[in-house]
Design a protein around this motif. Structure first.
Motif, short mmCIF file in Angstrom:
data_model
loop_
_atom_site.label_atom_id
_atom_site.label_comp_id
_atom_site.label_asym_id
_atom_site.label_seq_id
_atom_site.Cartn_x
_atom_site.Cartn_y
_atom_site.Cartn_z
N ALA A 15 0.83 -1.21 0.00
CA ALA A 15 0.00 0.00 0.00
C ALA A 15 0.86 1.25 0.00
CB ALA A 15 -0.93 -0.01 1.20
N ARG A 16 2.05 1.18 0.60
CA ARG A 16 2.94 2.32 0.66
C ARG A 16 3.84 2.43 -0.56
NH1 ARG A 16 5.61 1.08 5.76
NH2 ARG A 16 3.87 0.01 6.64
N ALA A 17 3.91 1.38 -1.36
CA ALA A 17 4.78 1.40 -2.54
C ALA A 17 4.29 2.47 -3.52
CB ALA A 17 4.78 0.03 -3.21
N GLU A 18 5.24 3.16 -4.12
CA GLU A 18 4.88 4.21 -5.07
C GLU A 18 4.56 3.62 -6.44
OE1 GLU A 18 6.83 8.31 -4.05
OE2 GLU A 18 8.40 6.81 -4.36
N LEU A 19 3.79 4.37 -7.16
CA LEU A 19 3.48 3.99 -8.54
C LEU A 19 4.76 4.08 -9.36
CD1 LEU A 19 0.30 6.21 -8.86
CD2 LEU A 19 0.32 3.72 -8.86
N PRO A 20 4.86 3.29 -10.43
CA PRO A 20 6.04 3.42 -11.29
C PRO A 20 6.06 4.80 -11.94
CG PRO A 20 4.45 1.91 -12.25
CD PRO A 20 3.93 2.28 -10.91
N GLU A 21 7.24 5.28 -12.25
CA GLU A 21 7.38 6.60 -12.87
C GLU A 21 6.85 6.59 -14.30
OE1 GLU A 21 10.88 9.76 -14.19
OE2 GLU A 21 11.43 7.91 -13.16
N THR A 22 6.12 7.62 -14.66
CA THR A 22 5.67 7.83 -16.03
C THR A 22 6.62 8.83 -16.66
OG1 THR A 22 3.35 7.41 -15.47
CG2 THR A 22 3.77 8.68 -17.48
N ASP A 23 7.11 8.52 -17.85
CA ASP A 23 8.01 9.41 -18.57
C ASP A 23 7.19 10.50 -19.24
OD1 ASP A 23 9.53 10.21 -21.20
OD2 ASP A 23 11.03 9.33 -19.87
N TRP A 24 7.71 11.71 -19.30
CA TRP A 24 7.00 12.82 -19.92
C TRP A 24 6.63 12.53 -21.37
CZ3 TRP A 24 4.83 17.11 -17.96
CH2 TRP A 24 5.14 17.45 -16.65
N LEU A 25 7.49 11.83 -22.08
CA LEU A 25 7.21 11.54 -23.49
C LEU A 25 6.00 10.64 -23.66
CD1 LEU A 25 10.81 11.15 -24.94
CD2 LEU A 25 9.26 13.12 -25.11
N GLU A 26 5.63 9.90 -22.61
CA GLU A 26 4.43 9.06 -22.68
C GLU A 26 3.16 9.90 -22.74
OE1 GLU A 26 4.36 5.65 -19.92
OE2 GLU A 26 6.50 6.07 -19.57
N LEU A 27 3.25 11.19 -22.42
CA LEU A 27 2.10 12.08 -22.49
C LEU A 27 1.86 12.59 -23.91
CD1 LEU A 27 2.65 14.26 -19.28
CD2 LEU A 27 1.37 12.14 -19.49
N MET A 28 2.78 12.29 -24.81
CA MET A 28 2.66 12.72 -26.20
C MET A 28 2.24 11.56 -27.08
SD MET A 28 6.19 14.86 -26.69
CE MET A 28 5.67 16.31 -27.59
N PRO A 29 1.34 11.80 -28.06
CA PRO A 29 1.03 10.75 -29.02
C PRO A 29 2.29 10.41 -29.83
CG PRO A 29 -0.45 12.63 -29.30
CD PRO A 29 0.60 13.01 -28.29
N GLU A 30 2.32 9.23 -30.40
CA GLU A 30 3.50 8.76 -31.13
C GLU A 30 3.95 9.75 -32.21
OE1 GLU A 30 6.76 6.63 -32.13
OE2 GLU A 30 5.47 6.24 -30.42
N GLU A 31 3.00 10.32 -32.96
CA GLU A 31 3.39 11.25 -34.03
C GLU A 31 4.07 12.50 -33.49
OE1 GLU A 31 -1.09 12.02 -33.32
OE2 GLU A 31 0.17 10.25 -33.50
#
Length: 177
Positions: A15-31
């Motif tokens: 329950a205390r474990a943090e979520l894995p890190e999301t990279d900023w580039l994952e917020l951009m569509p592939e194109e």
């Protein structure tokens, strides 16, 4: 009894474990990622570096010579409603009566509010954090965890393509590196 206690301890640890890190580039569509990778390097040599001048354009500064990807609001629909953890730097917008930031933009690199060009809207996240956080220095990196929403946000300072209702905000420590 012993196994029950061990199971409870393991669950508490999870329950205390943090979520894995999301990279900023994952917020951009592939194109957009491909267009960004194909761009020539951008110079951040601006007058404020020579004179100490802060440009009033903030995150809204624009350069007509930059490609459209630098102003893209395209999002990744699959991220809407996702719980995630994102690292970045704060640009404070609102504070509570104690001076703690309750609303701020999270940006991928420090000093984004004074550099040209600013990050595109799909690289800006409006963070809502009612608990508030004392932000002493905008160059201090933060971890922000919570539910991301595809939500266009526009104010006098910037446009963002995402908003995040933060469950937890904390300063990045040496142990994180």
């Amino acid at each position: 009894m012993r196994y029950w206690l061990l199971s409870l301890c393991l669950l508490c640890g999870l329950a205390r474990a943090e979520l894995p890190e999301t990279d900023w580039l994952e917020l951009m569509p592939e194109e957009d990622r491909q267009a960004l990778e194909a761009m020539p390097e951008i110079s951040h040599d601006t007058p404020e570096q020579d004179s100490g001048f802060y440009s009033p354009g903030g995150l809204r500064q624009q350069d007509a010579d930059l490609p459209a990807v630098m102003y893209s609001s395209k999002t990744v629909p699959g991220l809407d409603g996702k719980q995630l953890r994102l690292g970045g730097y704060p640009v404070p917008l609102e504070t509570d009566n104690s001076g703690r930031s309750t609303l701020f933009f999270l940006v991928p690199y420090p000093g984004a509010c004074i550099h040209v060009p600013p990050p595109p809207p799909n690289q800006l996240v409006l963070v809502r954090y009612p608990k508030g956080l004392a932000i002493d220095d905008i160059y201090t990196p933060l971890w922000v965890s919570g539910q991301l929403k595809v939500e266009p946000v526009s104010n006098d300072l910037a446009d963002a393509a995402y908003a995040l209702d933060a469950a937890d905000v904390r300063v990045v420590t040496e142990d994180d590196l």
